[in-house]
Write an enzyme that holds these catalytic residues in place. Structure first.
Site, PDB file in Angstrom:
ATOM      1  N   ALA A  51     102.087  68.297   9.611  1.00 14.31           N
ATOM      2  CA  ALA A  51     102.314  68.559  11.304  1.00 14.31           C
ATOM      3  C   ALA A  51     101.876  69.743  11.925  1.00 14.31           C
ATOM      4  CB  ALA A  51     103.948  68.599  11.463  1.00 14.31           C
ATOM      5  N   ALA A  53      98.482  71.193  14.116  1.00 13.86           N
ATOM      6  CA  ALA A  53      97.953  71.127  15.361  1.00 13.86           C
ATOM      7  C   ALA A  53      97.397  69.495  15.570  1.00 13.86           C
ATOM      8  CB  ALA A  53      97.196  72.152  16.015  1.00 13.86           C
ATOM      9  N   TRP A  54      96.416  69.315  14.662  1.00 12.72           N
ATOM     10  CA  TRP A  54      95.782  67.886  14.701  1.00 12.72           C
ATOM     11  C   TRP A  54      96.630  66.926  14.371  1.00 12.72           C
ATOM     12  CZ3 TRP A  54      93.389  65.058  17.273  1.00 12.72           C
ATOM     13  CH2 TRP A  54      92.217  64.165  16.817  1.00 12.72           C
ATOM     14  N   GLY A  55      97.249  67.160  13.041  1.00  8.43           N
ATOM     15  CA  GLY A  55      98.064  66.128  12.651  1.00  8.43           C
ATOM     16  C   GLY A  55      99.137  65.754  13.720  1.00  8.43           C
ATOM     17  N   LYS A 287      81.112  73.799   8.950  1.00 13.31           N
ATOM     18  CA  LYS A 287      81.415  74.315  10.089  1.00 13.31           C
ATOM     19  C   LYS A 287      82.412  75.664  10.130  1.00 13.31           C
ATOM     20  CE  LYS A 287      84.771  71.854  11.732  1.00 13.31           C
ATOM     21  NZ  LYS A 287      86.074  72.267  12.272  1.00 13.31           N
ATOM     22  N   ASN A 350      89.354  78.933  13.315  1.00  8.19           N
ATOM     23  CA  ASN A 350      88.550  79.911  12.633  1.00  8.19           C
ATOM     24  C   ASN A 350      87.902  80.911  13.235  1.00  8.19           C
ATOM     25  OD1 ASN A 350      88.597  78.583   9.809  1.00  8.19           O
ATOM     26  ND2 ASN A 350      88.695  77.002  11.006  1.00  8.19           N
TER      27      ASN A 350
END
Length: 464
Positions: A51, A53-55, A287, A350
């Site tokens: 859980a 941010a993206w998930g 990246k 990042n």
């Protein structure tokens, strides 16, 4: 969906404060159910493991789109229990709630508002899984989304799931899916897994090679490679949930990537498909490496556009150089690679981490898991790429010295980041010293070297 309200109008459904066009969604859901062999009354079970941010946003996007069809699909998210929300975060969360009338009304209607008042006063401790049920991700407090069905028992979450979304950091993927494999031993059907993780590990024996999250999942669970896909692209989770236009690619076997691309596609989130899973997955991790350096340069030069453009020229030339080692036809990746890099350098966690390290607001001793941000995956990726590209078995010809050198010797930015973040031999200012080194090759030279030599090393991706 918990707390959802349906509005009886011709083509629309109200879900958590937003109106969705009903046309086409049920048809897409029925099409995927048919492909998976689902009969009437048999739920399509989707679970997101992790859980961050993206998930969380990915699960919320599915819930917003398909959660209204509760007799056909079940959408849940798993996260570990017990993670407390500190008081400062609780106070900020309270401010976010009160700044959004729709969210405030929803919490009052669900009798959940009082606990946020108590947490702000320090009279109650909130937990990450608790606030997730109300639509708040601990790593993305400023972006409320729809309430989610949260499960804290891993076995309960995954044992009968048809579609599993890997929302874990790459550093946790192997461990968690090894645990999941115990619950799948008696399964009669094979699940489909979509990995969102961007990061890699390095393995040096028997030959130096990269291990990606989809490979970790395959080895941990025994799920066939054709049932494991990767989805990534140039996007920021909070902006996607706020319906800013974005695109992504789902990569893997044709059997599943095409129907899943159609199922996941939304008017503001376009999903394309591609067969090249591993190289897209690796580039998604690469990246993050250079985003940390970009953040450092931005902080140390007071956001100088000139300095950032110099850094961009050098870091992208190194990334292109590395892609020639990893893929036989790197030109296919130039667009997606650079787009994903661009957005991460602009506004990724990042890059933020690099800024905070350069400003002295964070210390390397704090580790790579930062409160409110989650895991900074670029740190482990720096180490992995450096270890791989420093192996003598991968030697290339140095253009100036005309002698064999490890590939990392032609990647001064990567070398400097390794010395700063991993070896801790230098401070953040070293990244500027690297850029200002008068002996540094023209970025174009590095690209021309790669293009003029047979650099491709399939063994780096575990291929013969």
């Amino acid at each position: 969906m918990v707390g959802s309200i349906e509005v009886k109008s011709g083509n629309s459904v109200y879900s958590n404060g937003s109106i969705h066009n009903h046309n086409g969604l049920e048809e897409k859901l029925d099409e995927l159910r048919h492909i998976l062999g689902k009969s009437d009354g048999d739920l399509l079970r989707i679970v997101c493991v992790g859980a961050g941010a993206w998930g969380s946003v990915f699960a919320a996007l599915l819930q917003d789109s398909y959660g209204q069809f509760r007799d056909k699909v079940q959408i849940r998210i798993w996260r570990r229990s017990g993670r407390a929300v500190d008081r400062a975060t609780a106070e900020h969360l309270f401010e976010v709630i009160n700044s959004r009338e729709d969210v405030l009304r929803r919490l009052i209607r669900r009798c959940a508002y009082l606990k946020y008042v108590e947490a702000r006063l320090g009279d109650r401790t909130l937990y990450a899984d608790e606030i997730l049920k109300d639509g708040f991700c601990l790593n993305m407090i400023d972006t409320p989304f729809c309430p989610l069905k949260v499960v804290t028992n891993l076995q309960e979450a995954v044992w009968d799931a048809d579609l599993v979304i890997n929302g874990l950091p790459s550093t946790e993927t192997r461990e968690v899916f090894k645990e999941i494999s115990k619950y799948w031993k008696e399964r009669l059907t094979v699940p489909i897994i979509i990995s969102l993780a961007k990061g890699i590990e390095a393995e040096l024996d028997p030959v130096p090679h990269i291990i990606t999250p989809t490979q970790m999942i395959n080895w941990a669970t025994g799920v066939p490679v054709e049932n494991i896909l990767y989805l990534g692209g140039p996007n920021i989770a909070s902006e996607i949930y706020n319906k800013e236009y974005a695109n992504a690619r789902i990569c893997g076997s044709e059997k599943w990537r095409k129907p899943l691309a159609k199922f996941l596609r939304q008017p503001h989130f376009i999903v394309w498909d591609n067969s090249d899973l591993v190289t897209h997955e690796v580039m998604g991790g690469l990246k993050n490496v250079y985003a940390i350096g970009a953040g450092m340069v931005a902080a140390l030069t007071n956001e100088s556009a000139t300095s950032k453009s110099v850094y961009f020229a050098h870091c992208t030339s190194e990334m292109i150089f590395i892609t020639y080692l990893l893929t036989e036809e790197p030109e296919r990746l130039a667009g997606p690679l650079l787009a994903d890099t661009y957005v991460t350098l602009l506004k990724g966690r990042n890059a933020w981490y690099g800024q905070m390290i350069a400003k002295g607001e964070l210390s390397l001793d704090m580790g790579d898991s930062i409160s409110g941000k989650g895991t900074i995956q670029g740190v482990s990726a720096v180490e992995a790429f450096y270890e791989l590209l420093s192996q003598s078995s991968l030697n290339v010809l140095h253009p100036g010295d005309n002698k064999p050198v490890a590939p990392v010797e032609l990647c001064p930015i990567l070398k400097t980041l390794y010395r700063i973040l991993i070896k801790r031999e230098q401070g953040p200012m070293a990244i500027l010293q690297a850029l200002r080194d008068e002996n540094l090759n023209d970025p174009r030279d590095r690209i021309e070297i790669a293009q003029s030599h047979a650099f491709y090393r399939p063994s780096l991706l575990g291929q013969p």
